[in-house]
Write an enzyme that holds these catalytic residues in place. Structure first.
Site, PDB file in Angstrom:
ATOM      1  N   LEU A 136     -25.078 -51.302 -66.336  1.00  0.00           N
ATOM      2  CA  LEU A 136     -24.046 -50.344 -65.932  1.00  0.00           C
ATOM      3  C   LEU A 136     -23.151 -50.015 -67.112  1.00  0.00           C
ATOM      4  O   LEU A 136     -22.540 -50.909 -67.706  1.00  0.00           O
ATOM      5  CB  LEU A 136     -23.205 -50.911 -64.781  1.00  0.00           C
ATOM      6  CG  LEU A 136     -23.912 -50.841 -63.424  1.00  0.00           C
ATOM      7  CD1 LEU A 136     -24.614 -52.135 -63.106  1.00  0.00           C
ATOM      8  CD2 LEU A 136     -22.922 -50.502 -62.334  1.00  0.00           C
ATOM      9  N   TYR A 176     -14.786 -50.108 -76.351  1.00  0.00           N
ATOM     10  CA  TYR A 176     -15.520 -50.296 -75.092  1.00  0.00           C
ATOM     11  C   TYR A 176     -16.754 -49.394 -75.064  1.00  0.00           C
ATOM     12  O   TYR A 176     -17.859 -49.822 -74.699  1.00  0.00           O
ATOM     13  CB  TYR A 176     -14.574 -49.967 -73.932  1.00  0.00           C
ATOM     14  CG  TYR A 176     -15.184 -50.116 -72.566  1.00  0.00           C
ATOM     15  CD1 TYR A 176     -15.429 -51.371 -72.028  1.00  0.00           C
ATOM     16  CD2 TYR A 176     -15.515 -49.000 -71.799  1.00  0.00           C
ATOM     17  CE1 TYR A 176     -15.985 -51.511 -70.760  1.00  0.00           C
ATOM     18  CE2 TYR A 176     -16.070 -49.141 -70.537  1.00  0.00           C
ATOM     19  CZ  TYR A 176     -16.300 -50.394 -70.020  1.00  0.00           C
ATOM     20  OH  TYR A 176     -16.856 -50.526 -68.771  1.00  0.00           O
ATOM     21  N   GLY A 219     -21.376 -60.493 -62.725  1.00  0.00           N
ATOM     22  CA  GLY A 219     -20.081 -59.865 -62.478  1.00  0.00           C
ATOM     23  C   GLY A 219     -19.787 -59.658 -61.008  1.00  0.00           C
ATOM     24  O   GLY A 219     -19.098 -58.705 -60.633  1.00  0.00           O
ATOM     25  N   ARG A 259       2.247 -48.434 -57.811  1.00  0.00           N
ATOM     26  CA  ARG A 259       3.564 -47.896 -58.181  1.00  0.00           C
ATOM     27  C   ARG A 259       4.205 -47.096 -57.046  1.00  0.00           C
ATOM     28  O   ARG A 259       5.400 -47.218 -56.789  1.00  0.00           O
ATOM     29  CB  ARG A 259       3.434 -47.036 -59.440  1.00  0.00           C
ATOM     30  CG  ARG A 259       4.719 -47.062 -60.259  1.00  0.00           C
ATOM     31  CD  ARG A 259       4.550 -46.480 -61.629  1.00  0.00           C
ATOM     32  NE  ARG A 259       3.567 -47.202 -62.411  1.00  0.00           N
ATOM     33  CZ  ARG A 259       2.695 -46.625 -63.249  1.00  0.00           C
ATOM     34  NH1 ARG A 259       2.689 -45.317 -63.403  1.00  0.00           N
ATOM     35  NH2 ARG A 259       1.843 -47.345 -63.931  1.00  0.00           N
ATOM     36  N   HIS A 288      -6.617 -49.233 -64.172  1.00  0.00           N
ATOM     37  CA  HIS A 288      -6.911 -47.807 -64.277  1.00  0.00           C
ATOM     38  C   HIS A 288      -5.889 -47.016 -63.471  1.00  0.00           C
ATOM     39  O   HIS A 288      -5.134 -47.577 -62.684  1.00  0.00           O
ATOM     40  CB  HIS A 288      -8.320 -47.520 -63.753  1.00  0.00           C
ATOM     41  CG  HIS A 288      -9.383 -47.926 -64.714  1.00  0.00           C
ATOM     42  ND1 HIS A 288     -10.125 -49.064 -64.553  1.00  0.00           N
ATOM     43  CD2 HIS A 288      -9.813 -47.356 -65.866  1.00  0.00           C
ATOM     44  CE1 HIS A 288     -10.973 -49.164 -65.563  1.00  0.00           C
ATOM     45  NE2 HIS A 288     -10.815 -48.154 -66.375  1.00  0.00           N
ATOM     46  N   LYS A 335     -20.762 -50.304 -74.810  1.00  0.00           N
ATOM     47  CA  LYS A 335     -21.621 -49.786 -73.740  1.00  0.00           C
ATOM     48  C   LYS A 335     -22.798 -48.992 -74.317  1.00  0.00           C
ATOM     49  O   LYS A 335     -23.908 -49.042 -73.775  1.00  0.00           O
ATOM     50  CB  LYS A 335     -20.808 -48.922 -72.772  1.00  0.00           C
ATOM     51  CG  LYS A 335     -19.847 -49.740 -71.917  1.00  0.00           C
ATOM     52  CD  LYS A 335     -20.625 -50.601 -70.943  1.00  0.00           C
ATOM     53  CE  LYS A 335     -19.762 -51.432 -70.030  1.00  0.00           C
ATOM     54  NZ  LYS A 335     -20.537 -52.367 -69.203  1.00  0.00           N
ATOM     55  N   VAL A 394     -17.188 -53.830 -58.898  1.00  0.00           N
ATOM     56  CA  VAL A 394     -18.524 -53.241 -58.848  1.00  0.00           C
ATOM     57  C   VAL A 394     -19.573 -54.266 -58.415  1.00  0.00           C
ATOM     58  O   VAL A 394     -20.357 -54.024 -57.491  1.00  0.00           O
ATOM     59  CB  VAL A 394     -18.885 -52.635 -60.225  1.00  0.00           C
ATOM     60  CG1 VAL A 394     -20.345 -52.213 -60.264  1.00  0.00           C
ATOM     61  CG2 VAL A 394     -17.973 -51.462 -60.534  1.00  0.00           C
ATOM     62  N   SER A 446     -20.640 -46.504 -68.634  1.00  0.00           N
ATOM     63  CA  SER A 446     -19.388 -45.836 -68.260  1.00  0.00           C
ATOM     64  C   SER A 446     -19.431 -44.401 -68.768  1.00  0.00           C
ATOM     65  O   SER A 446     -20.106 -44.112 -69.764  1.00  0.00           O
ATOM     66  CB  SER A 446     -18.235 -46.584 -68.920  1.00  0.00           C
ATOM     67  OG  SER A 446     -17.113 -45.747 -69.053  1.00  0.00           O
ATOM     68  N   SER A 447     -18.658 -43.531 -68.120  1.00  0.00           N
ATOM     69  CA  SER A 447     -18.628 -42.138 -68.578  1.00  0.00           C
ATOM     70  C   SER A 447     -17.952 -42.005 -69.944  1.00  0.00           C
ATOM     71  O   SER A 447     -18.097 -40.968 -70.604  1.00  0.00           O
ATOM     72  CB  SER A 447     -17.902 -41.258 -67.555  1.00  0.00           C
ATOM     73  OG  SER A 447     -16.615 -41.749 -67.323  1.00  0.00           O
ATOM     74  N   CYS A 448     -17.238 -43.054 -70.404  1.00  0.00           N
ATOM     75  CA  CYS A 448     -16.549 -42.943 -71.702  1.00  0.00           C
ATOM     76  C   CYS A 448     -17.510 -43.064 -72.882  1.00  0.00           C
ATOM     77  O   CYS A 448     -17.097 -42.942 -74.020  1.00  0.00           O
ATOM     78  CB  CYS A 448     -15.412 -43.944 -71.806  1.00  0.00           C
ATOM     79  SG  CYS A 448     -15.988 -45.615 -72.016  1.00  0.00           S
ATOM     80  N   THR A 451     -18.939 -42.863 -63.154  1.00  0.00           N
ATOM     81  CA  THR A 451     -17.677 -42.208 -63.473  1.00  0.00           C
ATOM     82  C   THR A 451     -16.525 -43.188 -63.197  1.00  0.00           C
ATOM     83  O   THR A 451     -16.760 -44.361 -62.924  1.00  0.00           O
ATOM     84  CB  THR A 451     -17.542 -40.927 -62.619  1.00  0.00           C
ATOM     85  OG1 THR A 451     -16.410 -40.210 -63.088  1.00  0.00           O
ATOM     86  CG2 THR A 451     -17.375 -41.238 -61.130  1.00  0.00           C
ATOM     87  N   GLY A 476     -16.206 -59.032 -59.707  1.00  0.00           N
ATOM     88  CA  GLY A 476     -15.529 -57.773 -60.013  1.00  0.00           C
ATOM     89  C   GLY A 476     -15.723 -56.771 -58.884  1.00  0.00           C
ATOM     90  O   GLY A 476     -16.506 -57.005 -57.956  1.00  0.00           O
TER      91      GLY A 476
END
Ligand code: GDP
Length: 313
Positions: free
Chosen positions: A106, A137, A11, A188, A180, A141, A16, A108-110, A165, A14
């Protein structure tokens, strides 16, 4: 991990993986192996196996994943589950088969339950129901964490798992719907400034709280843990500080120098109410973040402007 050991960064294109590659290069690691997704489809078991058999890496950073914000997670539910399960399963199994010395997964906090006590402790894994918008997701993970644990238990593999995080930084995805919140707001607010628009719309109520870590800080933590951590239990990586989406929007507005108003679209989902990491374990191990949000935002905005200048986003 010696400076000439062969290190595969899955990856690396990406945000990360790119930051981990930069960090390793800065520290003098000279034998990095990478493949773009066009060169190697990580969802193909045969291709991944062939790659490992040919390259035989000593160390692996598993930073390849299909990622996105709340809308993408909720919309492409099958892809988020299938692609992530396939990539991590193929890589972890091939790493074992071809004698990788150490692998970092790696997450994720989710992965933590929606209503887990805050700040989120490593021990909260699998103690309650997940946030529905990113459940596919998170399940993928969690499977990755359990793969690392199982290969350690059964085969003695030194595979470790870290849970970052919410991240932002150089090389982020600025897609208007699928990104995200932080990169979405940079884009925006910037576009509203250019168009002299009277207001910017922010999704949800503005009350959810999130923690943000600059990707280069994450990369530094990953390399630190690769060098100094060999245990089965996961390690959270974050700053230990959070703010509301409203406060984040106000900070982005300031960094971008936008002068209009902020309005909230409550027809959009808020997601989980709070997602603050307990980073006491990481701090005890001897690592702390160094880039504060405002400073990181200035760098991220500069990166956005640079990218915008180079290619049409
Ligand atoms: P999450 O941390 O997995 O929920 O992922 P996100 O970064 O996508 O969203 C974080 C929070 O920011 C949620 O409460 C969103 O509703 C809110 N948010 C506000 N505006 C935006 C936006 O433009 N894009 C995204 N992705 N989220 C937004």
């Amino acid at each position: 991990m010696q400076l000439n050991d062969k290190i595969y960064i899955a990856g690396h294109r990406g945000m990360v993986g790119g930051a981990i590659s930069r960090r390793l290069k800065t520290l003098g690691y000279v034998n990095l192996v990478t493949r773009s997704s066009a060169e190697l489809d990580l969802r193909s078991q045969a291709d991944v196996n062939e790659f490992f058999s040919k390259e035989k890496p000593d160390y692996v950073f598993l930073a390849a994943a299909k990622v996105g914000g709340i809308h993408a997670n909720n919309t492409y539910r099958a892809e988020f589950l299938y692609d992530n399960l396939m990539m991590e399963t193929n890589i972890i199994h091939a790493a074992w088969k071809h004698g990788v010395k150490k692998l970092m997964f790696l997450g994720s906090s989710c992965i933590y339950p929606k209503m887990a006590p805050q700040p989120l402790q490593e021990s909260s894994l699998l103690t309650g129901p997940l946030e529905p918008t990113n459940e596919p997701y998170a399940i993928a993970k969690i499977a990755g964490i359990k793969l690392c644990e199982a290969y350690r238990d059964q085969y003695g593999c030194n595979y470790i798992s870290v849970m970052p995080t919410n991240l932002y930084g150089i090389g982020d995805n600025y897609h208007p719907e699928n990104s995200h919140v932080l990169p979405a707001l940079i884009r925006r607010f910037h576009e509203a400034k250019e168009a002299k628009a009277p207001s910017v719309t922010v999704w949800g109520s503005g009350t959810p709280k999130r923690e943000f870590l600059f990707a280069d800080d994450l990369a530094a933590a990953c390399v630190f843990l690769m060098l100094h951590y060999d245990e089965k239990e996961l390690v959270n990586i974050g700053t230990g500080e959070d703010l509301s989406i409203r406060e984040l929007a106000e900070t982005v507005k300031e960094v971008v120098c936008y002068e209009g108003d902020i309005v909230f679209d409550t027809s959009k989902p808020d997601g989980t109410p709070r997602k603050l990491m307990d980073v006491s374990k990481l701090h005890k191990l001897g690592w702390k973040h160094s880039v504060e949000l405002k400073e990181g935002l200035v760098q991220a905005y500069a990166d956005f402007l640079h990218k915008k200048h180079m290619v049409a986003l």
